[in-house]
Design a protein around this motif. Structure first.
Motif, PDB file in Angstrom:
ATOM      1  N   GLN A  31       0.837  -1.186   0.000  1.00  0.00           N
ATOM      2  CA  GLN A  31       0.000   0.000   0.000  1.00  0.00           C
ATOM      3  C   GLN A  31       0.873   1.237   0.000  1.00  0.00           C
ATOM      4  O   GLN A  31       1.984   1.229   0.520  1.00  0.00           O
ATOM      5  CB  GLN A  31      -0.971   0.012   1.174  1.00  0.00           C
ATOM      6  N   ALA A  32       0.352   2.282  -0.591  1.00  0.00           N
ATOM      7  CA  ALA A  32       1.029   3.570  -0.595  1.00  0.00           C
ATOM      8  C   ALA A  32       0.626   4.321   0.668  1.00  0.00           C
ATOM      9  O   ALA A  32      -0.493   4.177   1.157  1.00  0.00           O
ATOM     10  CB  ALA A  32       0.631   4.355  -1.834  1.00  0.00           C
ATOM     11  N   ASN A  33       1.547   5.116   1.187  1.00  0.00           N
ATOM     12  CA  ASN A  33       1.281   5.867   2.409  1.00  0.00           C
ATOM     13  C   ASN A  33       1.464   7.356   2.174  1.00  0.00           C
ATOM     14  O   ASN A  33       2.446   7.773   1.566  1.00  0.00           O
ATOM     15  CB  ASN A  33       2.240   5.434   3.528  1.00  0.00           C
ATOM     16  N   ILE A  34       0.531   8.138   2.687  1.00  0.00           N
ATOM     17  CA  ILE A  34       0.659   9.593   2.712  1.00  0.00           C
ATOM     18  C   ILE A  34       0.820   9.947   4.179  1.00  0.00           C
ATOM     19  O   ILE A  34      -0.128   9.810   4.970  1.00  0.00           O
ATOM     20  CB  ILE A  34      -0.575  10.273   2.088  1.00  0.00           C
ATOM     21  N   ILE A  40      -1.466  17.134   0.014  1.00  0.00           N
ATOM     22  CA  ILE A  40      -1.614  16.909  -1.422  1.00  0.00           C
ATOM     23  C   ILE A  40      -2.881  17.606  -1.885  1.00  0.00           C
ATOM     24  O   ILE A  40      -3.958  17.402  -1.316  1.00  0.00           O
ATOM     25  CB  ILE A  40      -1.676  15.402  -1.759  1.00  0.00           C
ATOM     26  N   LYS A  41      -2.733  18.431  -2.943  1.00  0.00           N
ATOM     27  CA  LYS A  41      -3.881  19.106  -3.534  1.00  0.00           C
ATOM     28  C   LYS A  41      -3.965  18.663  -4.981  1.00  0.00           C
ATOM     29  O   LYS A  41      -3.019  18.842  -5.740  1.00  0.00           O
ATOM     30  CB  LYS A  41      -3.716  20.621  -3.458  1.00  0.00           C
ATOM     31  N   GLY A  42      -5.097  18.049  -5.358  1.00  0.00           N
ATOM     32  CA  GLY A  42      -5.263  17.573  -6.726  1.00  0.00           C
ATOM     33  C   GLY A  42      -5.875  16.191  -6.750  1.00  0.00           C
ATOM     34  O   GLY A  42      -6.578  15.782  -5.837  1.00  0.00           O
ATOM     35  N   GLU A  43      -5.572  15.448  -7.828  1.00  0.00           N
ATOM     36  CA  GLU A  43      -6.145  14.116  -8.019  1.00  0.00           C
ATOM     37  C   GLU A  43      -5.149  13.055  -7.590  1.00  0.00           C
ATOM     38  O   GLU A  43      -3.992  13.066  -8.012  1.00  0.00           O
ATOM     39  CB  GLU A  43      -6.493  13.914  -9.490  1.00  0.00           C
ATOM     40  N   VAL A  44      -5.615  12.130  -6.751  1.00  0.00           N
ATOM     41  CA  VAL A  44      -4.789  11.005  -6.322  1.00  0.00           C
ATOM     42  C   VAL A  44      -5.457   9.741  -6.831  1.00  0.00           C
ATOM     43  O   VAL A  44      -6.627   9.493  -6.555  1.00  0.00           O
ATOM     44  CB  VAL A  44      -4.663  10.947  -4.779  1.00  0.00           C
ATOM     45  N   SER A  45      -4.720   8.934  -7.604  1.00  0.00           N
ATOM     46  CA  SER A  45      -5.276   7.679  -8.116  1.00  0.00           C
ATOM     47  C   SER A  45      -4.163   6.647  -8.178  1.00  0.00           C
ATOM     48  O   SER A  45      -2.987   6.996  -8.182  1.00  0.00           O
ATOM     49  CB  SER A  45      -5.905   7.870  -9.500  1.00  0.00           C
ATOM     50  N   GLY A  46      -4.549   5.375  -8.229  1.00  0.00           N
ATOM     51  CA  GLY A  46      -3.542   4.333  -8.288  1.00  0.00           C
ATOM     52  C   GLY A  46      -4.146   2.952  -8.351  1.00  0.00           C
ATOM     53  O   GLY A  46      -5.360   2.783  -8.366  1.00  0.00           O
ATOM     54  N   ALA A  47      -3.252   1.961  -8.392  1.00  0.00           N
ATOM     55  CA  ALA A  47      -3.667   0.562  -8.515  1.00  0.00           C
ATOM     56  C   ALA A  47      -3.195  -0.258  -7.324  1.00  0.00           C
ATOM     57  O   ALA A  47      -2.957  -1.451  -7.444  1.00  0.00           O
ATOM     58  CB  ALA A  47      -3.113  -0.025  -9.809  1.00  0.00           C
ATOM     59  N   GLU A  48      -3.031   0.376  -6.174  1.00  0.00           N
ATOM     60  CA  GLU A  48      -2.702  -0.323  -4.944  1.00  0.00           C
ATOM     61  C   GLU A  48      -3.474   0.346  -3.817  1.00  0.00           C
ATOM     62  O   GLU A  48      -4.077   1.390  -4.023  1.00  0.00           O
ATOM     63  CB  GLU A  48      -1.198  -0.280  -4.677  1.00  0.00           C
ATOM     64  N   SER A  49      -3.473  -0.252  -2.665  1.00  0.00           N
ATOM     65  CA  SER A  49      -4.183   0.334  -1.532  1.00  0.00           C
ATOM     66  C   SER A  49      -3.482   1.609  -1.091  1.00  0.00           C
ATOM     67  O   SER A  49      -2.288   1.795  -1.335  1.00  0.00           O
ATOM     68  CB  SER A  49      -4.236  -0.658  -0.378  1.00  0.00           C
TER      69      SER A  49
END
Length: 164
Positions: A31-34, A40-49
């Motif tokens: 999984q990705a971590n923030i 973060i300002k904008g669009e966040v998308s991805g193919a993992e948790s």
């Protein structure tokens, strides 16, 4: 006569310990971590948790994975995901393909569309909730496919009749 206990080698037989490669797949822990200090300002998308413990403003789109908002997470965004777990604060609409889970310390201000929902005691939910039935969705898709097949059948017959 005495026979040897070892099997005889035959060139056409496959070896007993044949190796089949393992298909690489993402483990459930990928999984990705923030982190807490990230904004973060904008669009966040991805193919993992995705795990959010910082601040996100905009849109979050993970249609085939889980999005988790940690206790320190502060999200002002519309979220589209397979599963959403809220332990922090979310201000925006949430659309889940499977399940929404709002934990006791979580806050959600926005409309929800999901198939399953869980709201723990102490959690705050402000907004509309639409719980859809997964079976009805599948039936509706099947009905649309059948209607398209019925429409295509006369066209196909007309096309073949013109060629004869």
């Amino acid at each position: 006569m005495l026979q040897s206990p070892e099997p005889k080698y035959s060139p056409n037989a496959a070896p007993a310990n044949s190796y089949t490669p393992v298909k690489p797949a993402t483990s459930p822990m990928d999984q990705a971590n923030i982190g807490r200090s990230l904004v973060i300002k904008g669009e966040v998308s991805g193919a993992e948790s995705l795990f959010i413990d910082g601040r996100v403003e905009g849109t979050i789109s993970f249609p085939e994975n889980r999005v988790t908002i940690g206790r320190n997470g502060n999200v002002t965004a519309n979220i589209t995901a397979k599963e959403v777990v809220i332990m922090g604060k979310v201000n925006g609409n949430v659309e889940c393909e499977d399940r929404l889970d709002i934990r006791s310390e979580g806050l959600l201000a926005g409309d929800v569309i999901t198939h399953r929902i869980s709201v723990e005691e102490g959690a705050i939910l402000k907004g509309g909730v639409e719980v859809r039935n997964a079976e009805k969705k599948d039936q509706k898709t099947q009905a649309q496919n059948q209607a398209q097949n019925k429409q295509e059948a006369p066209k196909a017959m007309a096309a073949t009749a013109g060629n004869a």
